[in-house]
Write an enzyme that holds these catalytic residues in place. Structure first.
Site, PDB file in Angstrom:
ATOM      1  N   GLY A  14       5.245   2.966  -0.210  1.00 29.71           N
ATOM      2  CA  GLY A  14       6.673   2.739  -0.404  1.00 29.71           C
ATOM      3  C   GLY A  14       7.007   1.778  -1.534  1.00 29.71           C
ATOM      4  O   GLY A  14       6.412   1.817  -2.621  1.00 29.71           O
ATOM      5  N   ASP A  25      -3.769  -8.123   9.166  1.00 30.01           N
ATOM      6  CA  ASP A  25      -2.431  -8.452   9.645  1.00 30.01           C
ATOM      7  C   ASP A  25      -1.819  -9.628   8.864  1.00 30.01           C
ATOM      8  O   ASP A  25      -2.191 -10.780   9.070  1.00 30.01           O
ATOM      9  CB  ASP A  25      -2.523  -8.791  11.139  1.00 30.01           C
ATOM     10  CG  ASP A  25      -1.161  -9.111  11.714  1.00 30.01           C
ATOM     11  OD1 ASP A  25      -0.144  -8.926  11.009  1.00 30.01           O
ATOM     12  OD2 ASP A  25      -1.104  -9.555  12.878  1.00 30.01           O
ATOM     13  N   GLU A  77      -3.993  -1.279   6.795  1.00 27.67           N
ATOM     14  CA  GLU A  77      -4.274   0.158   6.738  1.00 27.67           C
ATOM     15  C   GLU A  77      -5.643   0.445   7.361  1.00 27.67           C
ATOM     16  O   GLU A  77      -6.562  -0.361   7.241  1.00 27.67           O
ATOM     17  CB  GLU A  77      -4.254   0.651   5.280  1.00 27.67           C
ATOM     18  CG  GLU A  77      -2.931   0.432   4.558  1.00 27.67           C
ATOM     19  CD  GLU A  77      -1.788   1.308   5.061  1.00 27.67           C
ATOM     20  OE1 GLU A  77      -2.041   2.227   5.861  1.00 27.67           O
ATOM     21  OE2 GLU A  77      -0.634   1.048   4.665  1.00 27.67           O
ATOM     22  N   LEU A 114       6.996  -5.963   3.312  1.00 29.10           N
ATOM     23  CA  LEU A 114       6.377  -5.569   4.571  1.00 29.10           C
ATOM     24  C   LEU A 114       7.394  -4.849   5.468  1.00 29.10           C
ATOM     25  O   LEU A 114       8.546  -5.254   5.542  1.00 29.10           O
ATOM     26  CB  LEU A 114       5.913  -6.863   5.243  1.00 29.10           C
ATOM     27  CG  LEU A 114       4.807  -6.777   6.256  1.00 29.10           C
ATOM     28  CD1 LEU A 114       3.851  -7.922   6.031  1.00 29.10           C
ATOM     29  CD2 LEU A 114       5.417  -6.871   7.613  1.00 29.10           C
ATOM     30  N   TYR A 158      22.033   0.513  11.107  1.00 29.17           N
ATOM     31  CA  TYR A 158      21.278  -0.318  10.155  1.00 29.17           C
ATOM     32  C   TYR A 158      21.950  -1.683   9.955  1.00 29.17           C
ATOM     33  O   TYR A 158      21.586  -2.653  10.581  1.00 29.17           O
ATOM     34  CB  TYR A 158      21.062   0.417   8.810  1.00 29.17           C
ATOM     35  CG  TYR A 158      19.913  -0.217   8.060  1.00 29.17           C
ATOM     36  CD1 TYR A 158      18.634   0.325   8.093  1.00 29.17           C
ATOM     37  CD2 TYR A 158      20.088  -1.426   7.367  1.00 29.17           C
ATOM     38  CE1 TYR A 158      17.561  -0.313   7.471  1.00 29.17           C
ATOM     39  CE2 TYR A 158      19.033  -2.058   6.737  1.00 29.17           C
ATOM     40  CZ  TYR A 158      17.784  -1.488   6.784  1.00 29.17           C
ATOM     41  OH  TYR A 158      16.732  -2.123   6.168  1.00 29.17           O
ATOM     42  N   SER A 217       0.797  -1.235   0.000  1.00 28.38           N
ATOM     43  CA  SER A 217       0.000   0.000   0.000  1.00 28.38           C
ATOM     44  C   SER A 217       0.824   1.277   0.000  1.00 28.38           C
ATOM     45  O   SER A 217       0.290   2.362  -0.257  1.00 28.38           O
ATOM     46  CB  SER A 217      -0.930   0.006   1.215  1.00 28.38           C
ATOM     47  OG  SER A 217      -0.174  -0.173   2.400  1.00 28.38           O
TER      48      SER A 217
HETATM   49  P1  NAD Z   1       6.539   1.279   4.022  1.00 26.36           P
HETATM   50  O1  NAD Z   1       6.391   1.712   5.446  1.00 26.36           O
HETATM   51  O2  NAD Z   1       6.320   2.319   2.978  1.00 26.36           O
HETATM   52  O3  NAD Z   1       5.510   0.065   3.688  1.00 26.36           O
HETATM   53  C1  NAD Z   1       5.243  -0.943   4.595  1.00 26.36           C
HETATM   54  C2  NAD Z   1       4.090  -1.781   4.077  1.00 26.36           C
HETATM   55  O4  NAD Z   1       3.884  -2.874   5.002  1.00 26.36           O
HETATM   56  C3  NAD Z   1       2.726  -1.054   4.001  1.00 26.36           C
HETATM   57  O5  NAD Z   1       2.022  -1.513   2.871  1.00 26.36           O
HETATM   58  C4  NAD Z   1       1.991  -1.518   5.266  1.00 26.36           C
HETATM   59  O6  NAD Z   1       0.568  -1.506   5.178  1.00 26.36           O
HETATM   60  C5  NAD Z   1       2.502  -2.957   5.320  1.00 26.36           C
HETATM   61  N1  NAD Z   1       2.364  -3.553   6.661  1.00 26.36           N
HETATM   62  C6  NAD Z   1       2.955  -3.199   7.824  1.00 26.36           C
HETATM   63  N2  NAD Z   1       2.578  -4.047   8.815  1.00 26.36           N
HETATM   64  C7  NAD Z   1       1.751  -4.962   8.242  1.00 26.36           C
HETATM   65  C8  NAD Z   1       1.049  -6.091   8.722  1.00 26.36           C
HETATM   66  N3  NAD Z   1       1.134  -6.487   9.996  1.00 26.36           N
HETATM   67  N4  NAD Z   1       0.267  -6.780   7.863  1.00 26.36           N
HETATM   68  C9  NAD Z   1       0.156  -6.413   6.552  1.00 26.36           C
HETATM   69  N5  NAD Z   1       0.836  -5.358   6.030  1.00 26.36           N
HETATM   70  C10 NAD Z   1       1.612  -4.651   6.873  1.00 26.36           C
HETATM   71  O7  NAD Z   1       7.953   0.570   3.911  1.00 26.36           O
HETATM   72  P2  NAD Z   1       9.151   0.589   2.846  1.00 26.36           P
HETATM   73  O8  NAD Z   1      10.161   1.582   3.300  1.00 26.36           O
HETATM   74  O9  NAD Z   1       8.650   0.651   1.456  1.00 26.36           O
HETATM   75  O10 NAD Z   1       9.804  -0.843   3.133  1.00 26.36           O
HETATM   76  C11 NAD Z   1       9.461  -1.990   2.411  1.00 26.36           C
HETATM   77  C12 NAD Z   1      10.667  -2.913   2.342  1.00 26.36           C
HETATM   78  O11 NAD Z   1      11.715  -2.262   1.628  1.00 26.36           O
HETATM   79  C13 NAD Z   1      11.237  -3.273   3.730  1.00 26.36           C
HETATM   80  O12 NAD Z   1      11.686  -4.591   3.692  1.00 26.36           O
HETATM   81  C14 NAD Z   1      12.421  -2.340   3.848  1.00 26.36           C
HETATM   82  O13 NAD Z   1      13.415  -2.833   4.729  1.00 26.36           O
HETATM   83  C15 NAD Z   1      12.906  -2.322   2.395  1.00 26.36           C
HETATM   84  N6  NAD Z   1      13.783  -1.192   2.046  1.00 26.36           N
HETATM   85  C16 NAD Z   1      13.397   0.094   2.323  1.00 26.36           C
HETATM   86  C17 NAD Z   1      14.273   1.138   2.012  1.00 26.36           C
HETATM   87  C18 NAD Z   1      13.895   2.574   2.311  1.00 26.36           C
HETATM   88  O14 NAD Z   1      14.772   3.458   2.239  1.00 26.36           O
HETATM   89  N7  NAD Z   1      12.636   2.874   2.616  1.00 26.36           N
HETATM   90  C19 NAD Z   1      15.501   0.874   1.391  1.00 26.36           C
HETATM   91  C20 NAD Z   1      15.839  -0.445   1.075  1.00 26.36           C
HETATM   92  C21 NAD Z   1      14.967  -1.481   1.420  1.00 26.36           C
END
Ligand code: NAD
Length: 396
Positions: free
Chosen positions: A55, A114, A78, A142, A238, A53
Site C-alpha cells: 500500500g 511487530d 509479513e 502502519l 470512517y 511492505s
Molecule cells: P496496507 O494494509 O497496505 O499496509 C499496512 C502495512 O502495515 C503493511 O506493511 C503491514 O505489514 C504493516 N503492519 C501491519 N501490522 C503491523 C505490525 N504489527 N508491525 C509492523 N508492521 C505492521 O495499508 P494502507 O491502506 O496502505 O494504509 C497505510 C496508511 O495509509 C494507514 O494509516 C491508512 O489509514 C492510510 N490511508 C489509507 C488509505 C486507503 O485508501 N488505503 C487512504 C488514506 C490513508
C-alpha cells in the site's frame, strides 16, 4: 526451494496466498513509474518506513528510494513461505524491492516483526546505528487490526464501526457480488478506545521518542503519516466512526510532535490526507469497495485517478523532500485527496450512489477494475505473468 503453480485463494476481501512473480512485477512497475518522474539530486537521504511492505508505505519507500537515492530500512509484519504455503504479498514485495534496489545501487534492508513491540523497536534502532547512522525521513504507514500494548500487555482490537448511532447503508457483498444493505451497530466506548490504541498516534510517538533518545533523528528530519477524509458517504463508518477517532488522536499527536521536533532540531511532522485506494486495509472497510469502484470509474474517465505510487510520487516530488516546501491546508495537513474531493467528482459519486443497485452496479462503477486491483495486490492477474508456470515460493 519449494516450486509450485500458484492459483489465488480468495474469499470476499481476504486472499490467503500470493504470487511472487506477480508481486515482483507490481514493484517493478512502481519503480518504473517513479523513474519516469526523473531522479532528484540529494546527498544521502536516510529513510525509515514503518509499514513499508504494501500500500502507501511500500509506495513511499519506492518513491524515496528512486527519487532521491534514499537508503532505506523497511519495517513490516509479513509471513514468509512455510512448506507449501506461500509467503504474504508484502513479504514478496519487500524481497523484490531489495533486489531492484541492489540492482540500481541503492541500499535497502528490512526488519520483519511487530512494530508495536519494544523488541522490534530496539532491533530497528540497532540496525539504524549500523546501517544508516541517522534518519532523515520517517514514514509511518502502519495499518493493523490489533496491537499488543508494550507497557500494559493488553491486546487491543481495532473495529470499523459508527459511533453513537447504528449505520445502515449500501455495500458490495464481495462473496455474492450483489449490492446489499449493511447494518452496523455503534461501537461501545471500549471499542472506541481499543481502535484509538491500535490506529491512533501513541505508537508513532513511541517510535519518535525511541529514535530521539538514541539521537538518531537527523537535524531537519521529516516525519509523515497518513489519514483519510473522503466523501461524506463514508463518514459514518470512517471519519465519524471508530477509525476517525483514532485518526483524530493521530492528528493531535502529529501536531504536538511537530512542535517538539521543530523546537529541538528544526524538524517537522506532517499528516498527509491521501486518496481512497485499493489496499488490503481499505478493502476490509464496509462501503469502501463500492465507493472506490465508483470513484475510480469517474476519476479514470476524467484522467485524474491516482494509485498509491502516483499519490506518493506526487507527495515526495512536490511536497516532502530535500529543498521542497509542503503546501499545507489551514489545519497544517497535506491534501493529496484534492482531486478526489473536487466538487464535480463528489457530485457524480453522490448521484450514482443514490441510484446504485444489484442490476446497475456494473454500469455505475468499475467493479471489474476493483476486483482486478484487489487481485493485483497479491500478485494475481498481473499482465505478463505466466500463471501456469511453476515458481519458487521460498524467497529469502
Ligand atoms: P496496507 O494494509 O497496505 O499496509 C499496512 C502495512 O502495515 C503493511 O506493511 C503491514 O505489514 C504493516 N503492519 C501491519 N501490522 C503491523 C505490525 N504489527 N508491525 C509492523 N508492521 C505492521 O495499508 P494502507 O491502506 O496502505 O494504509 C497505510 C496508511 O495509509 C494507514 O494509516 C491508512 O489509514 C492510510 N490511508 C489509507 C488509505 C486507503 O485508501 N488505503 C487512504 C488514506 C490513508
Amino acid at each position: 526451494m519449494s516450486v509450485q503453480v500458484i492459483k489465488p485463494r480468495i474469499r470476499g476481501f481476504i486472499c490467503t496466498n500470493a504470487h511472487p512473480v506477480g508481486c515482483e512485477k507490481n514493484v517493478q512497475e512502481q519503480v518504473d513509474y517513479i523513474k519516469s518522474l526523473g531522479a532528484q539530486n540529494s546527498d544521502n537521504l536516510n529513510v525509515l518506513v514503518v509499514g513499508g511492505s504494501t500500500g502507501y508505505g511500500l509506495a513511499s519507500r519506492i518513491a524515496l528510494t528512486w527519487l532521491y537515492g534514499g537508503k532505506s530500512i523497511g519495517v513490516y509484519y509479513e509471513r514468509p513461505a512455510d512448506g507449501k504455503r506461500t509467503a504474504t504479498a508484502g513479504f514478496y514485495n519487500s524481497y523484490a524491492l531489495r533486489q531492484l534496489a541492489a540492482k540500481d545501487g541503492f541500499f535497502a534492508s528490512d526488519v520483519n516483526g511487530d512494530a508495536f513491540s519494544d523488541d522490534l523497536k530496539r532491533e530497528t534502532i540497532d540496525r539504524i546505528k549500523r546501517e544508516l547512522g541517522r534518519v532523515d525521513v520517517l514514514v509511518y504507514s502502519l495499518a493493523s487490526p490489533r496491537r499488543f500494548h508494550p507497557r500494559t500487555g493488553a491486546e487491543h482490537q481495532s473495529v470499523l464501526k459508527p459511533i453513537g448511532e447504528p449505520y445502515s447503508g449500501k455495500t458490495i457483498d464481495l462473496n455474492r457480488e450483489v449490492i446489499a444493505d449493511v447494518h452496523i451497530e455503534p461501537a461501545t466506548d471500549a471499542e472506541v478506545e481499543d481502535t484509538v490504541a491500535v490506529m491512533g498516534g501513541e505508537d508513532l510517538e513511541m517510535w519518535v521518542e525511541a529514535l530521539m533518545e538514541e539521537n538518531l533523528l537527523a537535524k531537519e528530519c521529516t516525519v509523515v503519516t497518513y489519514t483519510y477524509i473522503g466523501h461524506e458517504l463514508t463518514w459514518p463508518i470512517y471519519r465519524d466512526g471508530t477509525i476517525g477517532k483514532a485518526k483524530e488522536d493521530l492528528e493531535g499527536r502529529i501536531n504536538a510532535l511537530d512542535v517538539r521536533l521543530s523546537s529541538s532540531m528544526g524538524g517537522h511532522a506532517y499528516l498527509s490526507v491521501n486518496k481512497a485506494v485499493i489496499t488490503q486495509a481499505s478493502s476490509a472497510i464496509p462501503v469502501v469497495p463500492l465507493y472506490v469502484s465508483m470513484l475510480n470509474d469517474i476519476m479514470d474517465a476524467q484522467g485524474t485517478n491516482e494509485d498509491p505510487i502516483r499519490q506518493m510520487g506526487r507527495l515526495f516530488s512536490e511536497h516532502l523532500g530535500p529543498s521542497l516546501t509542503p503546501a499545507l491546508d489551514a489545519d497544517r495537513r497535506l491534501r493529496l485527496d484534492d482531486r478526489e474531493l473536487r466538487s464535480e467528482i463528489v457530485g457524480e459519486v453522490t448521484r450514482r450512489w443514490d441510484e446504485v443497485n444489484t442490476e446497475n452496479f456494473l454500469d455505475l462503477s468499475d467493479y471489474a477494475g476493483f476486483k482486478r486491483g484487489f487481485r493485483n495486490l497479491f500478485g494475481f492477474e498481473v499482465a505478463g505473468v505466466d500463471y501456469d508456470a511453476p515458481v519458487d515460493i521460498e524467497l529469502v
